[in-house]
Design an enzyme around this catalytic site. Structure first.
Site, short mmCIF file in Angstrom:
data_model
loop_
_atom_site.label_atom_id
_atom_site.label_comp_id
_atom_site.label_asym_id
_atom_site.label_seq_id
_atom_site.Cartn_x
_atom_site.Cartn_y
_atom_site.Cartn_z
N HIS A 70 38.61 43.22 28.68
CA HIS A 70 37.36 42.89 27.99
C HIS A 70 36.93 44.00 27.04
O HIS A 70 36.31 43.74 26.01
CB HIS A 70 36.25 42.61 29.02
N ASP A 71 37.23 45.23 27.40
CA ASP A 71 36.88 46.35 26.53
C ASP A 71 37.75 46.37 25.28
O ASP A 71 37.25 46.49 24.16
CB ASP A 71 37.05 47.67 27.30
N GLY B 182 38.12 47.56 20.18
CA GLY B 182 39.20 48.42 20.62
C GLY B 182 38.96 49.06 21.97
O GLY B 182 37.89 48.93 22.56
N PRO C 225 39.00 35.43 24.92
CA PRO C 225 39.49 34.09 25.27
C PRO C 225 38.57 33.43 26.29
O PRO C 225 38.02 34.10 27.17
CB PRO C 225 40.87 34.39 25.87
N HIS D 157 46.15 37.36 36.12
CA HIS D 157 45.37 36.49 37.00
C HIS D 157 46.05 36.27 38.34
O HIS D 157 45.54 35.52 39.17
CB HIS D 157 45.11 35.14 36.31
N ASP E 95 45.00 32.78 41.96
CA ASP E 95 46.40 32.59 42.35
C ASP E 95 46.42 32.13 43.81
O ASP E 95 46.51 32.95 44.72
CB ASP E 95 47.17 33.90 42.17
N SER F 118 48.15 33.82 47.04
CA SER F 118 48.63 35.18 46.80
C SER F 118 47.67 35.95 45.90
O SER F 118 48.09 36.68 45.01
CB SER F 118 50.02 35.15 46.17
N ASP G 62 52.20 39.56 41.77
CA ASP G 62 53.54 38.97 41.81
C ASP G 62 53.62 37.80 40.84
O ASP G 62 52.70 37.57 40.06
CB ASP G 62 53.90 38.55 43.24
#
Length: 317
Positions: free
Chosen positions: A64-65, A70, A156, A186, A237, A240, A245
């Site tokens: 996000h930064d 930048g 996004p 994610h 996820d 997991s 992974d």
């Protein structure tokens, strides 16, 4: 395998630093604050022990930064109308970890290590502590002095189709492989029901997004009822969420992606090919993620007089 992976990653890191010409380099603090990386690493580890949420939180905050003015730590600045107050940043988590690391670093070398660099290191350490593979982080960033909520307009969104995601990533020199690799972050963490509940019900509550696995849909509807609490958290996820992974990509393949923007990576042929590569027995997800993280962390880096070394990460000097 590990030796080959790190050789590939390290070679790429050098190329990235030279290509961007931003003044960042591996080992920037080797003389001025040789314990900088170990201090950040132990700080992340100590917070992770009591709150595992900080790993995905730190990783997401770095993203996000970098996508706003930048990678200059501007989202760390607190106060009215700063980036932290923008709607897209209200759910960010882990600011206290960066503040704690900064306090510890002041004792080792006052005014030496930037908050932006602490963040880049902490993002890497968050991946490692959740069983992902490490990489070398080029440092030497300086902290930005400007933080405005009005500048948070290119992140996004959870419903973005692939074409929109590619446009937003492309604006910062990131390509299709960077997109698929970085969204793979994610594989750890959660999201709120409000960001995907529209996929579970229509206005009458009788139909849902057909790309969701039919056996998985009832589980999501139970977790996120149509008129329930939109702030309730759900694993990004499934099965997991605490391990870095490739199971995230497998969930996309089986229609178990949570966010519409995530699932679209499988539904769109252009990105599906990359997902399939990451899922192959010889997939290179860890190496590609490291490469893309280094590339992203060099977006708009400030050096020299273009920035400062903040005494406190939440405020400009």
């Amino acid at each position: 395998m590990g030796i080959v992976l790190f050789s590939v990653v390290n070679v790429f890191l050098g190329l990235v630093v030279l290509a961007h010409g931003q003044g960042t380099r591996i080992g920037f603090y080797s003389r001025t604050c040789p314990n900088a990386e170990s201090i950040v690493r132990t700080t992340v580890a100590s917070h992770f022990t009591s709150d595992p949420r900080i790993a995905p939180g730190l990783l997401r905050m770095h993203f996000h930064d970098c996508f706003v003015q930048g990678c200059d730590g501007s989202v760390l600045i607190s106060g009215p109308n700063t980036e932290r107050t923008a709607g897209a940043n209200l759910g960010l988590h882990g600011f206290d970890v960066i503040d704690d690391a900064k306090t510890r670093l002041l004792g080792a070398g006052p005014g030496v290590v930037s908050c932006a660099d602490i963040w880049a290191l902490a993002a890497r350490d968050s991946v490692v502590i959740t069983r992902g593979q490490s990489w070398q982080v080029p440092t030497g960033r300086r902290d930005g002095r400007v933080s405005l909520a009005s500048n948070v307009n290119n992140l996004p969104a959870p419903s973005d189709p692939v074409a929109v995601q590619l446009r937003k990533f492309g604006a910062f020199g990131l390509n299709i492989r960077d997109l698929v690799a970085l969204v793979g972050g994610h594989t750890i963490g959660t999201t709120a029901c409000q960001f995907f509940r529209n996929r579970l019900f229509n206005t009458t509550g009788s139909t849902a997004d057909p790309t969701i696995d039919a056996t998985f849909l009832p589980q999501l509807q139970t977790l996120c009822p149509q008129n329930g609490d939109g702030s309730r958290r759900v694993d990004l996820d499934t099965g997991s969420a605490n391990t870095f992974d490739t199971s995230f990509y497998n969930n996309l393949r089986t229609g178990r992606g949570i966010l519409q923007s995530d699932q679209s990576l499988w539904n769109d042929p252009s990105t599906r090919a990359v997902v399939q590569q990451f899922l192959s027995p010889r997939g290179s997800f860890n190496a590609e993620f490291a490469r893309s993280m280094v590339k992203m962390s060099n977006i708009g880096v400030k050096t020299g007089a273009n920035g400062e070394i903040r005494r406190v990460c939440s405020a400009v000097n």
